[in-house]
Write an enzyme that holds these catalytic residues in place. Structure first.
Site, PDB file in Angstrom:
ATOM      1  N   GLY A  47       0.818  -1.216   0.000  1.00  0.00           N
ATOM      2  CA  GLY A  47       0.000   0.000   0.000  1.00  0.00           C
ATOM      3  C   GLY A  47       0.848   1.260   0.000  1.00  0.00           C
ATOM      4  N   CYS A  48       1.915   1.256   0.766  1.00  0.00           N
ATOM      5  CA  CYS A  48       2.778   2.437   0.853  1.00  0.00           C
ATOM      6  C   CYS A  48       3.535   2.655  -0.449  1.00  0.00           C
ATOM      7  CB  CYS A  48       3.733   2.306   2.033  1.00  0.00           C
ATOM      8  SG  CYS A  48       2.857   2.248   3.613  1.00  0.00           S
TER       9      CYS A  48
END
Length: 154
Positions: A47-48
């Site tokens: 996600g990051c």
């Protein structure tokens, strides 16, 4: 507790990584400029990485509208690797003691598959040139982050 729009942004001084270089940044030294703090859980996680690469890919649309910093509890070496591997055009702040995360209310209890743990809640703060919070983007989905940030900077 997160500072709300209109509140003064909590000041801090921290290690910042830009490319392979490291230095110090103090928020109050940036007064007079719009600043964006993008708090994210961890370098190189799916996600990051998605969020960071979206910022990179949309850089020409947001560049010059604010000083943008990613902030996580990862260390300098991790940030250097993340910047190099993903060719990130913006600096990352190493908040290893989580003092900045605490001041901004993003160090919270999280839950995953029934397990509780402490971590960074994905949150972006837009800080006006006057040093006050102008927008807070909370629990943002990584693919939607860039569009919301562009709107907040308009």
């Amino acid at each position: 507790m997160k500072p709300a729009p209109g509140a003064p942004a909590p000041d801090f001084e921290a290690t910042v990584v830009e490319g392979t270089r490291e230095g110090r940044v103090k928020l109050s030294d940036l007064r007079g400029e719009k600043v964006v703090l993008v708090f994210y859980p961890k370098d190189s996680t799916p996600g990051c990485t998605l969020q960071a690469c979206a910022l990179r890919d949309g850089w020409e649309e947001i560049r010059g509208k604010a000083r943008i910093f990613g902030v996580s509890a990862d260390g300098v070496k991790s940030h250097q690797n993340f910047i190099r591997k993903r060719e990130l055009p913006y600096p990352l702040i190493a908040d290893e003691d989580r003092g900045i995360c605490g001041a901004y209310g993003v160090w919270v209890e999280k839950s995953f598959m029934g397990r509780k743990f402490m971590g960074i809640e994905r949150t972006t703060f837009v800080i006006g040139a006057d040093g006050r919070i102008s927008a807070v983007l909370e629990k943002v989905s990584p693919p939607k982050h860039l569009a919301l940030l562009k709107e907040a900077l308009a």
